[in-house]
Motif scaffolding. Structure first.
Motif, PDB file in Angstrom:
ATOM      1  N   ALA A 101       0.823  -1.113  -0.222  1.00 35.18           N
ATOM      2  CA  ALA A 101       0.014   0.049   0.039  1.00 35.18           C
ATOM      3  C   ALA A 101       0.963   1.251   0.070  1.00 35.18           C
ATOM      4  O   ALA A 101       1.987   1.269   0.820  1.00 35.18           O
ATOM      5  CB  ALA A 101      -0.989   0.043   1.241  1.00 35.18           C
ATOM      6  N   LEU A 102       0.626   2.044  -0.978  1.00 38.26           N
ATOM      7  CA  LEU A 102       1.448   3.260  -1.152  1.00 38.26           C
ATOM      8  C   LEU A 102       0.723   4.546  -0.316  1.00 38.26           C
ATOM      9  O   LEU A 102       1.463   5.393   0.117  1.00 38.26           O
ATOM     10  CB  LEU A 102       1.470   3.729  -2.550  1.00 38.26           C
ATOM     11  CG  LEU A 102       2.474   2.379  -3.324  1.00 38.26           C
ATOM     12  CD1 LEU A 102       2.656   2.873  -4.842  1.00 38.26           C
ATOM     13  CD2 LEU A 102       3.828   2.402  -2.658  1.00 38.26           C
ATOM     14  N   ILE A 211      -7.139   2.779  -2.151  1.00 36.89           N
ATOM     15  CA  ILE A 211      -5.750   2.813  -1.857  1.00 36.89           C
ATOM     16  C   ILE A 211      -4.875   2.472  -3.038  1.00 36.89           C
ATOM     17  O   ILE A 211      -5.010   1.610  -3.986  1.00 36.89           O
ATOM     18  CB  ILE A 211      -5.543   1.634  -0.780  1.00 36.89           C
ATOM     19  CG1 ILE A 211      -6.470   1.828   0.505  1.00 36.89           C
ATOM     20  CG2 ILE A 211      -4.073   1.578  -0.381  1.00 36.89           C
ATOM     21  CD1 ILE A 211      -6.747   0.399   0.872  1.00 36.89           C
ATOM     22  N   LEU A 212      -3.825   3.623  -3.184  1.00 36.44           N
ATOM     23  CA  LEU A 212      -2.868   3.304  -4.330  1.00 36.44           C
ATOM     24  C   LEU A 212      -1.839   2.388  -3.793  1.00 36.44           C
ATOM     25  O   LEU A 212      -1.414   2.465  -2.707  1.00 36.44           O
ATOM     26  CB  LEU A 212      -2.310   4.909  -4.273  1.00 36.44           C
ATOM     27  CG  LEU A 212      -1.159   4.922  -5.598  1.00 36.44           C
ATOM     28  CD1 LEU A 212      -1.722   4.369  -6.863  1.00 36.44           C
ATOM     29  CD2 LEU A 212      -0.336   6.190  -5.424  1.00 36.44           C
ATOM     30  N   PHE A 213      -1.470   1.510  -4.710  1.00 32.13           N
ATOM     31  CA  PHE A 213      -0.689   0.280  -4.270  1.00 32.13           C
ATOM     32  C   PHE A 213       0.174   0.000  -5.463  1.00 32.13           C
ATOM     33  O   PHE A 213      -0.075   0.296  -6.653  1.00 32.13           O
ATOM     34  CB  PHE A 213      -1.602  -0.712  -3.900  1.00 32.13           C
ATOM     35  CG  PHE A 213      -2.113  -1.662  -5.060  1.00 32.13           C
ATOM     36  CD1 PHE A 213      -1.563  -2.595  -5.642  1.00 32.13           C
ATOM     37  CD2 PHE A 213      -3.337  -1.225  -5.365  1.00 32.13           C
ATOM     38  CE1 PHE A 213      -2.352  -3.481  -6.491  1.00 32.13           C
ATOM     39  CE2 PHE A 213      -4.209  -1.777  -6.316  1.00 32.13           C
ATOM     40  CZ  PHE A 213      -3.470  -2.815  -6.811  1.00 32.13           C
ATOM     41  N   THR A 214       1.167  -0.886  -4.941  1.00 35.24           N
ATOM     42  CA  THR A 214       2.221  -1.448  -6.169  1.00 35.24           C
ATOM     43  C   THR A 214       2.399  -2.878  -5.742  1.00 35.24           C
ATOM     44  O   THR A 214       1.975  -3.195  -4.573  1.00 35.24           O
ATOM     45  CB  THR A 214       3.401  -0.600  -6.305  1.00 35.24           C
ATOM     46  OG1 THR A 214       4.099  -1.147  -7.662  1.00 35.24           O
ATOM     47  CG2 THR A 214       4.199  -0.719  -5.200  1.00 35.24           C
ATOM     48  N   SER A 215       3.309  -3.448  -6.548  1.00 38.54           N
ATOM     49  CA  SER A 215       3.777  -4.868  -6.258  1.00 38.54           C
ATOM     50  C   SER A 215       5.112  -4.967  -5.338  1.00 38.54           C
ATOM     51  O   SER A 215       5.914  -3.661  -5.498  1.00 38.54           O
ATOM     52  CB  SER A 215       3.980  -5.709  -7.480  1.00 38.54           C
ATOM     53  OG  SER A 215       5.180  -5.138  -8.211  1.00 38.54           O
ATOM     54  N   GLU A 216       5.585  -6.006  -4.622  1.00 37.01           N
ATOM     55  CA  GLU A 216       6.908  -5.851  -4.165  1.00 37.01           C
ATOM     56  C   GLU A 216       8.119  -5.667  -5.141  1.00 37.01           C
ATOM     57  O   GLU A 216       9.098  -5.136  -4.723  1.00 37.01           O
ATOM     58  CB  GLU A 216       6.723  -7.181  -3.426  1.00 37.01           C
ATOM     59  CG  GLU A 216       6.204  -7.152  -1.923  1.00 37.01           C
ATOM     60  CD  GLU A 216       6.404  -8.283  -1.005  1.00 37.01           C
ATOM     61  OE1 GLU A 216       6.825  -9.358  -1.557  1.00 37.01           O
ATOM     62  OE2 GLU A 216       5.991  -8.428   0.187  1.00 37.01           O
ATOM     63  N   ASP A 217       7.855  -6.338  -6.306  1.00 34.89           N
ATOM     64  CA  ASP A 217       8.724  -6.446  -7.255  1.00 34.89           C
ATOM     65  C   ASP A 217       9.183  -4.966  -7.794  1.00 34.89           C
ATOM     66  O   ASP A 217      10.264  -4.710  -7.919  1.00 34.89           O
ATOM     67  CB  ASP A 217       8.339  -7.531  -8.384  1.00 34.89           C
ATOM     68  CG  ASP A 217       9.322  -7.330  -9.464  1.00 34.89           C
ATOM     69  OD1 ASP A 217      10.398  -7.902  -9.248  1.00 34.89           O
ATOM     70  OD2 ASP A 217       9.136  -7.043 -10.612  1.00 34.89           O
ATOM     71  N   PHE A 312       3.682  -4.043   4.691  1.00 33.42           N
ATOM     72  CA  PHE A 312       2.735  -3.937   3.692  1.00 33.42           C
ATOM     73  C   PHE A 312       2.472  -2.296   3.512  1.00 33.42           C
ATOM     74  O   PHE A 312       2.426  -2.174   2.382  1.00 33.42           O
ATOM     75  CB  PHE A 312       1.413  -4.399   4.434  1.00 33.42           C
ATOM     76  CG  PHE A 312       0.032  -4.070   3.618  1.00 33.42           C
ATOM     77  CD1 PHE A 312      -0.178  -4.338   2.312  1.00 33.42           C
ATOM     78  CD2 PHE A 312      -0.780  -3.257   4.258  1.00 33.42           C
ATOM     79  CE1 PHE A 312      -1.264  -4.020   1.517  1.00 33.42           C
ATOM     80  CE2 PHE A 312      -2.194  -2.943   3.574  1.00 33.42           C
ATOM     81  CZ  PHE A 312      -2.282  -3.124   2.226  1.00 33.42           C
ATOM     82  N   SER A 313       2.587  -1.621   4.532  1.00 30.93           N
ATOM     83  CA  SER A 313       2.575  -0.155   4.452  1.00 30.93           C
ATOM     84  C   SER A 313       3.791   0.403   4.048  1.00 30.93           C
ATOM     85  O   SER A 313       4.751   0.402   4.636  1.00 30.93           O
ATOM     86  CB  SER A 313       2.025   0.297   5.760  1.00 30.93           C
ATOM     87  OG  SER A 313       1.750   1.857   5.562  1.00 30.93           O
ATOM     88  N   TYR A 314       3.940   1.267   2.810  1.00 30.59           N
ATOM     89  CA  TYR A 314       4.990   1.842   2.401  1.00 30.59           C
ATOM     90  C   TYR A 314       5.191   3.051   2.935  1.00 30.59           C
ATOM     91  O   TYR A 314       4.636   3.642   3.655  1.00 30.59           O
ATOM     92  CB  TYR A 314       4.899   2.357   0.941  1.00 30.59           C
ATOM     93  CG  TYR A 314       5.717   3.272   0.154  1.00 30.59           C
ATOM     94  CD1 TYR A 314       6.969   2.250  -0.346  1.00 30.59           C
ATOM     95  CD2 TYR A 314       5.819   4.345   0.163  1.00 30.59           C
ATOM     96  CE1 TYR A 314       8.080   3.324  -0.846  1.00 30.59           C
ATOM     97  CE2 TYR A 314       6.617   5.251  -0.561  1.00 30.59           C
ATOM     98  CZ  TYR A 314       7.736   4.558  -0.997  1.00 30.59           C
ATOM     99  OH  TYR A 314       8.870   5.290  -1.469  1.00 30.59           O
ATOM    100  N   GLU A 315       6.665   3.253   3.286  1.00 29.08           N
ATOM    101  CA  GLU A 315       7.228   4.122   4.178  1.00 29.08           C
ATOM    102  C   GLU A 315       8.172   4.962   3.204  1.00 29.08           C
ATOM    103  O   GLU A 315       9.212   4.654   2.522  1.00 29.08           O
ATOM    104  CB  GLU A 315       8.177   3.689   5.153  1.00 29.08           C
ATOM    105  CG  GLU A 315       7.526   2.904   6.382  1.00 29.08           C
ATOM    106  CD  GLU A 315       8.371   2.669   7.606  1.00 29.08           C
ATOM    107  OE1 GLU A 315       9.100   3.671   8.174  1.00 29.08           O
ATOM    108  OE2 GLU A 315       8.468   1.555   8.080  1.00 29.08           O
ATOM    109  N   VAL A 316       7.915   6.400   3.260  1.00 31.62           N
ATOM    110  CA  VAL A 316       8.508   7.069   1.986  1.00 31.62           C
ATOM    111  C   VAL A 316       9.938   7.266   2.373  1.00 31.62           C
ATOM    112  O   VAL A 316      10.893   6.942   1.528  1.00 31.62           O
ATOM    113  CB  VAL A 316       7.694   8.594   2.036  1.00 31.62           C
ATOM    114  CG1 VAL A 316       8.455   9.468   0.910  1.00 31.62           C
ATOM    115  CG2 VAL A 316       6.332   8.213   1.744  1.00 31.62           C
TER     116      VAL A 316
END
Length: 402
Positions: A101-102, A211-217, A312-316
């Motif tokens: 989750a971004l 929720i804006l998201f992306t993949s781990e890859d 899971f939650s992105y840290e900038v």
């Protein structure tokens, strides 16, 4: 002539060598939306049209969604690098999907069940035995959690696969319909259909949404691109919130949406109340909220544990965030110390003044007593009020003289 040919060849070779670098930086990336183009995704259109993506060196293609084109699956399968999803994003992550989750664009979910008023549905309990249009249990995680919280057995509800057409509710084909607060209520009001809203928030289910998201890859292979895409998207959302009419014009003229301007304005106003940009930073994600959502899923039996919740939650920029937090703590401590010093100083002066007033009052009483004992007469005039005050001997002398 030969010299010119040689120079031309060298220039072409140089361009051929340099071009792949530019091509790589301009590689198209796809953002998969949940549904058709509408104000629900306003920030992404703004980021594209106002040049925020381009400024970040990104060539972004925004893909509309459909029943057969869902963001989570599109990103997992590599058809899109980024997506926009609801609570099903966390649910799939807890089931092992490599998703991150971004930014939580909506602080509160617009997902609600709308029931015909004549169906007599006022609470989740009243859905038992009724025909209710839903998506699947992953996409409608909010409703499944609501049923669990209220002790409603979903097997006792006559669930009908959603037709994605609110007219089925308006025409009485079903009793309740999975809806968005920002969309379907407008249509029903225009059609004069009376309805009741069952909002999961009123039953202990308050989930993030859109929720804006992306993949781990993607995050592993292109960390700077992820950071740039997220930042540009949020800039677009800030712009959209400040210029809703401009985005509505864009949707009508460029994206050719089939909604009226009034409908889009209704949607924009409803969405603003869910994003609350004047109160909370756009994209804000609270770890406690993710934890609460996870516990809700576990309690409802939708997942077994929180094994995959970590990261899971992105840290900038976690280091910068920690430094900022420490700076805020230092400022808060400094303010607290200063306030404490000021309070102690005021308390000291207050007690000192109180002590002096007490001594002054006591001395005044002693003086009056001494004067009365000695029979000394006196007159006192108050310049502010013009009033006179005299001692008993003075008043006595005055009466004798008369």
């Amino acid at each position: 002539m030969n010299y010119l040919n040689i120079m031309r060849t060298r220039v072409l070779l140089a361009v051929a060598l340099i071009y792949p670098c530019f091509a790589a930086s301009a590689e198209p990336i796809h953002l998969q939306l949940r549904w058709h183009h509408q104000f629900q995704f306003a920030g992404y259109y703004a980021a594209l049209e106002k040049g925020y993506y381009k400024k970040a060196g990104l060539d972004v293609i925004i893909d509309a969604g459909s029943p057969d084109k869902k963001p989570v699956q599109e990103v997992i399968q590599g058809h899109a690098q980024y997506g926009e999803a609801n609570a099903e994003l966390l649910l799939e992550r807890l089931r092992g999907a490599p998703l991150v989750a971004l930014a939580a664009i909506y602080q509160h979910s617009p997902s609600v069940l709308i029931a015909r008023k004549d169906a007599g549905i006022a609470s989740p309990d009243d859905l038992v035995g009724k025909k209710v249009m839903l998506l699947d249990q992953s996409m409608d995680a909010d409703f499944v959690a609501m049923f669990n919280n209220e002790g409603v057995d979903i097997s006792r509800i006559h669930v009908v696969p959603s037709s994605y057409d609110i007219r089925d509710l308006a025409d009485g084909k079903v009793d309740a319909f999975n809806s968005y607060l920002s969309n379907e209520p407008y249509f029903l009001k225009q059609q004069g259909v009376e309805f009741t809203v069952l909002n999961p928030r009123n039953y202990g289910v308050d989930f993030y949404s859109d929720i804006l998201f992306t993949s781990e890859d993607e995050l592993k292979q292109h960390p700077e691109r992820v950071k740039a895409f997220r930042q540009a998207s949020l800039e677009g959302w800030y712009y959209a919130m400040d210029h809703p009419q401009e985005i509505i014009d864009l949707l009508i003229n460029t994206y050719k949406v089939d909604k009226s301007r009034k409908h889009l304005e209704f949607e924009a106003e409803a969405i603003r109340s869910l994003i609350v940009p004047d109160v909370i930073d756009l994209g804000h994600m609270n770890p406690w909220r993710w934890r609460h959502m996870t516990e809700t899923f576990i309690k409802a039996g939708m997942v077994e544990n929180d094994k995959f919740l970590q990261d899971f939650s992105y840290e900038v920029d976690p280091i910068a965030d920690k430094e900022k937090l420490l700076r805020y703590i230092k400022i808060a401590v400094g303010i607290a110390l200063l306030a404490g010093i000021i309070s102690l100083t005021l308390l000291f002066f207050y007690r000192s003044l109180k002590r002096k007033n007490k001594i002054s009052n006591r001395n005044e009483k002693l003086l009056l007593l001494a004067q009365e004992t000695a029979g000394i007469a006196y007159f006192v005039s108050d310049p502010a009020t013009g009033r006179w005050e005299s001692s008993p001997p003075a008043r006595s002398n005055f009466r004798h003289q008369r």
